[in-house]
Write an enzyme that holds these catalytic residues in place. Structure first.
Site, mmCIF file in Angstrom:
data_model
loop_
_atom_site.group_PDB
_atom_site.id
_atom_site.type_symbol
_atom_site.label_atom_id
_atom_site.label_comp_id
_atom_site.label_asym_id
_atom_site.label_seq_id
_atom_site.Cartn_x
_atom_site.Cartn_y
_atom_site.Cartn_z
ATOM 1 N N GLY A 1 0.836 -1.200 0.000
ATOM 2 C CA GLY A 1 0.000 0.000 0.000
ATOM 3 C C GLY A 1 0.864 1.240 0.000
ATOM 4 O O GLY A 1 1.615 1.470 0.951
ATOM 5 N N ALA A 2 0.749 2.020 -1.079
ATOM 6 C CA ALA A 2 1.513 3.275 -1.143
ATOM 7 C C ALA A 2 0.568 4.440 -0.873
ATOM 8 O O ALA A 2 0.595 5.454 -1.558
ATOM 9 C CB ALA A 2 2.180 3.414 -2.507
ATOM 10 N N GLY A 3 -0.292 4.278 0.146
ATOM 11 C CA GLY A 3 -1.178 5.370 0.560
ATOM 12 C C GLY A 3 -0.472 6.219 1.606
ATOM 13 O O GLY A 3 0.766 6.318 1.608
ATOM 14 N N ASN B 1 -6.471 0.729 11.719
ATOM 15 C CA ASN B 1 -7.192 1.293 12.849
ATOM 16 C C ASN B 1 -8.365 0.364 13.200
ATOM 17 O O ASN B 1 -8.794 -0.428 12.375
ATOM 18 C CB ASN B 1 -7.731 2.667 12.420
ATOM 19 C CG ASN B 1 -8.052 3.538 13.606
ATOM 20 O OD1 ASN B 1 -7.651 3.250 14.735
ATOM 21 N ND2 ASN B 1 -8.780 4.613 13.360
ATOM 22 N N LYS C 1 -8.473 3.284 21.626
ATOM 23 C CA LYS C 1 -8.539 4.125 20.423
ATOM 24 C C LYS C 1 -9.888 3.924 19.732
ATOM 25 O O LYS C 1 -10.502 4.882 19.262
ATOM 26 C CB LYS C 1 -7.375 3.756 19.493
ATOM 27 C CG LYS C 1 -7.327 4.485 18.170
ATOM 28 C CD LYS C 1 -6.516 5.754 18.260
ATOM 29 C CE LYS C 1 -6.621 6.703 17.082
ATOM 30 N NZ LYS C 1 -6.471 6.153 15.779
ATOM 31 N N ASN D 1 -12.627 6.790 18.954
ATOM 32 C CA ASN D 1 -13.151 6.991 17.599
ATOM 33 C C ASN D 1 -14.675 6.826 17.561
ATOM 34 O O ASN D 1 -15.346 7.544 16.821
ATOM 35 C CB ASN D 1 -12.497 6.008 16.617
ATOM 36 C CG ASN D 1 -11.064 6.400 16.263
ATOM 37 O OD1 ASN D 1 -10.293 5.581 15.796
ATOM 38 N ND2 ASN D 1 -10.689 7.645 16.491
ATOM 39 N N ASN E 1 -14.455 18.426 14.990
ATOM 40 C CA ASN E 1 -14.435 17.758 16.306
ATOM 41 C C ASN E 1 -14.850 18.724 17.417
ATOM 42 O O ASN E 1 -15.613 18.366 18.308
ATOM 43 C CB ASN E 1 -13.038 17.209 16.593
ATOM 44 C CG ASN E 1 -12.655 16.079 15.646
ATOM 45 O OD1 ASN E 1 -13.487 15.603 14.867
ATOM 46 N ND2 ASN E 1 -11.409 15.648 15.680
ATOM 47 N N SER F 1 -11.426 11.650 10.770
ATOM 48 C CA SER F 1 -11.106 10.875 9.564
ATOM 49 C C SER F 1 -12.384 10.346 8.905
ATOM 50 O O SER F 1 -12.492 10.307 7.677
ATOM 51 C CB SER F 1 -10.167 9.723 9.918
ATOM 52 O OG SER F 1 -10.716 8.957 10.955
ATOM 53 N N GLU G 1 -14.368 3.017 7.572
ATOM 54 C CA GLU G 1 -13.975 1.795 8.292
ATOM 55 C C GLU G 1 -14.993 1.464 9.391
ATOM 56 O O GLU G 1 -14.654 0.844 10.396
ATOM 57 C CB GLU G 1 -12.556 1.968 8.864
ATOM 58 C CG GLU G 1 -11.509 2.094 7.758
ATOM 59 C CD GLU G 1 -10.078 2.184 8.268
ATOM 60 O OE1 GLU G 1 -9.235 1.327 7.920
ATOM 61 O OE2 GLU G 1 -9.783 3.143 9.022
HETATM 62 P P1 NAD Z 1 -4.810 5.008 2.305
HETATM 63 O O1 NAD Z 1 -6.153 4.804 1.670
HETATM 64 O O2 NAD Z 1 -4.139 6.340 2.177
HETATM 65 O O3 NAD Z 1 -3.785 3.922 1.761
HETATM 66 C C1 NAD Z 1 -4.114 2.575 1.596
HETATM 67 C C2 NAD Z 1 -3.396 2.091 0.342
HETATM 68 O O4 NAD Z 1 -3.492 0.670 0.290
HETATM 69 C C3 NAD Z 1 -4.020 2.637 -0.952
HETATM 70 O O5 NAD Z 1 -2.991 3.182 -1.741
HETATM 71 C C4 NAD Z 1 -4.591 1.388 -1.620
HETATM 72 O O6 NAD Z 1 -4.563 1.445 -3.030
HETATM 73 C C5 NAD Z 1 -3.645 0.323 -1.076
HETATM 74 N N1 NAD Z 1 -4.150 -1.052 -1.205
HETATM 75 C C6 NAD Z 1 -5.328 -1.564 -0.789
HETATM 76 N N2 NAD Z 1 -5.404 -2.866 -1.091
HETATM 77 C C7 NAD Z 1 -4.250 -3.186 -1.726
HETATM 78 C C8 NAD Z 1 -3.730 -4.384 -2.288
HETATM 79 N N3 NAD Z 1 -4.420 -5.523 -2.268
HETATM 80 N N4 NAD Z 1 -2.483 -4.360 -2.841
HETATM 81 C C9 NAD Z 1 -1.774 -3.211 -2.876
HETATM 82 N N5 NAD Z 1 -2.211 -2.047 -2.361
HETATM 83 C C10 NAD Z 1 -3.436 -2.038 -1.778
HETATM 84 O O7 NAD Z 1 -4.992 4.630 3.837
HETATM 85 P P2 NAD Z 1 -4.181 5.184 5.116
HETATM 86 O O8 NAD Z 1 -4.708 6.531 5.476
HETATM 87 O O9 NAD Z 1 -2.735 5.012 4.902
HETATM 88 O O10 NAD Z 1 -4.706 4.187 6.237
HETATM 89 C C11 NAD Z 1 -4.243 2.858 6.400
HETATM 90 C C12 NAD Z 1 -4.710 2.379 7.769
HETATM 91 O O11 NAD Z 1 -4.042 3.160 8.771
HETATM 92 C C13 NAD Z 1 -6.206 2.597 8.026
HETATM 93 O O12 NAD Z 1 -6.732 1.545 8.784
HETATM 94 C C14 NAD Z 1 -6.265 3.896 8.815
HETATM 95 O O13 NAD Z 1 -7.399 4.006 9.649
HETATM 96 C C15 NAD Z 1 -4.982 3.771 9.656
HETATM 97 N N6 NAD Z 1 -4.443 5.058 10.112
HETATM 98 C C16 NAD Z 1 -4.233 6.075 9.220
HETATM 99 C C17 NAD Z 1 -3.698 7.269 9.681
HETATM 100 C C18 NAD Z 1 -3.431 8.427 8.739
HETATM 101 O O14 NAD Z 1 -3.076 9.508 9.213
HETATM 102 N N7 NAD Z 1 -3.579 8.289 7.441
HETATM 103 C C19 NAD Z 1 -3.389 7.419 11.039
HETATM 104 C C20 NAD Z 1 -3.592 6.346 11.921
HETATM 105 C C21 NAD Z 1 -4.143 5.166 11.432
HETATM 106 O O1 KPL Z 2 -8.467 9.518 15.468
HETATM 107 C C1 KPL Z 2 -9.223 10.420 15.198
HETATM 108 C C2 KPL Z 2 -9.870 10.380 13.855
HETATM 109 O O2 KPL Z 2 -10.266 11.412 13.332
HETATM 110 O O3 KPL Z 2 -9.960 9.264 13.314
HETATM 111 C C3 KPL Z 2 -9.534 11.478 16.214
HETATM 112 C C4 KPL Z 2 -9.013 12.820 15.770
HETATM 113 C C5 KPL Z 2 -8.849 11.123 17.532
HETATM 114 C C6 KPL Z 2 -10.987 11.598 16.466
HETATM 115 O O4 KPL Z 2 -11.559 10.401 16.875
#
Ligand code: NAD
Ligand code: KPL
Length: 302
Positions: free
Chosen positions: A6-8, A102, A181, A185, A199, A249, A261
């Site tokens: 995953g390059a997200g 998450n 967490k 959420n 929020n 989020s 989610e």
């Molecule tokens: P995102 O949507 O930005 O990235 C996910 C990536 O995974 C996408 O690029 C998607 O194309 C790729 N993907 C999905 N299935 C795939 C597969 N089979 N093969 C290859 N690539 C695949 O998501 P994110 O924001 O990085 O979040 C990832 C997890 O982390 C989530 O559960 C999110 O709740 C948690 N999280 C995110 C943050 C944040 O700030 N972004 C913070 C804390 C927790």
């Molecule tokens: O984690 C969060 C989200 O937006 O997903 C916070 C900012 C803590 C709110 O639940």
């Protein structure tokens, strides 16, 4: 070798920091079309304090044959089990999977999809978002807790994270962290969607927030995570204040028409209550309202 699926947002945040510490990293992208776009972009860009830095991290598709010893799973919770199933035949004996998802529920789905691997769960307060394809902004410095409920021994590669400046701790009770967490959420995110607000604007709905915190605390106690219930209401109020100007989020997902989610947050909490025959009327009403809200916008309920 770190294989990162995953390059997200989080995948890029981890891949770039590990790569700049000189550690070997391979990205796993969805398919050859995505790999082609990545090659056109020439790598990942991480924007930190407004400064973009470019990292030409090598990438491959899931059908590559290279064995995987250590996999960082950086997709959404609803994609996690499928993504791991695709890679199951590549997992080397004794492989480890680090799960960044998450909420709760996806960790068990992954463990079922790859029973031969050690699953390490993570809970992170870091924040990142995608500015464009393969360009990610490091928006919030934070902390990551890692742990394995089945094996309390920390893995040897925690030193890699130290090297890469990824601030972390090994947690002996990662499930409690994930539950805490999840509770935060569940108390904040759905209300911000239903009231369509930031929020901080939840401060105008103190009774609703208090009722949810009380039911969530009861759920945490019943599920055996009493430590995660401690001062939940105070913590929720603190987070509401500290992130007052932010959209949650889930609010951002709904506004942008993206799948949420929910099944791994409020859905998981309501299922757990039902399993324990616990009646939590406010939490259940919130779940129903949120499902209706999503359905009206053509968004999935899981
Ligand atoms: P995102 O949507 O930005 O990235 C996910 C990536 O995974 C996408 O690029 C998607 O194309 C790729 N993907 C999905 N299935 C795939 C597969 N089979 N093969 C290859 N690539 C695949 O998501 P994110 O924001 O990085 O979040 C990832 C997890 O982390 C989530 O559960 C999110 O709740 C948690 N999280 C995110 C943050 C944040 O700030 N972004 C913070 C804390 C927790
Ligand atoms: O984690 C969060 C989200 O937006 O997903 C916070 C900012 C803590 C709110 O639940």
């Amino acid at each position: 070798m770190w294989h990162i699926l995953g390059a997200g947002s989080l995948g890029t945040l981890w891949a770039t920091r590990l790569a700049r510490a000189g550690l070997p990293v391979e990205l796993i992208l969805r398919d050859s079309a995505r790999l082609h776009s990545y090659q056109q972009a020439g790598g990942l860009t991480l924007i930190e304090h407004g400064q973009p830095q470019h990292y030409p991290v090598p990438a491959q598709t899931p059908d590559h044959r290279q064995p995987i010893q250590r996999l960082l799973l950086a997709c959404k919770a609803y994609d996690a089990a499928n993504a791991v199933s695709q890679l199951a035949s590549r997992l080397a004996p004794g492989a480890e999977i680090l799960l960044l998802q998450n909420g709760l529920g996806s960790q068990d789905e992954v463990a079922r999809a790859a029973p031969q691997a050690r699953c390490i769960f993570a809970s992170s307060t870091e924040g990142a978002f995608r500015q464009a394809d393969f360009q990610v902004v490091f928006a919030g410095h934070g902390h990551t807790w890692l742990g394995d409920p089945q094996n309390l021994q920390p893995p040897s590669w925690l030193a890699d994270l130290q090297h890469a400046g990824i601030i972390h701790d090994w947690s002996l009770d990662i499930l409690s962290r994930l539950w805490r967490k999840l509770a935060l959420n569940c108390a904040i995110n759905p209300l911000t969607v239903l009231h369509d607000c930031r929020n901080g604007e939840l401060q105008a709905h103190p009774a609703q927030v208090a009722c949810l915190c009380s039911e969530l605390s009861e759920l945490l106690h019943t599920c055996g995570h009493s430590a995660a219930a401690e001062n939940l209401h105070d913590d929720v109020q603190r987070v509401i204040q500290a992130t007052a100007a932010n959209y949650s989020s889930m609010h951002q997902d709904v506004r942008q028409g993206r799948r949420t989610e929910i099944a791994y947050l409020l859905g998981y909490a309501c299922d757990a209550a039902q399993r324990h025959q616990l009646v939590l009327p406010h939490l259940q009403a919130l779940h129903s309202q949120l499902l209706e809200h999503l359905a009206a916008r053509g968004l999935p309920s899981h």
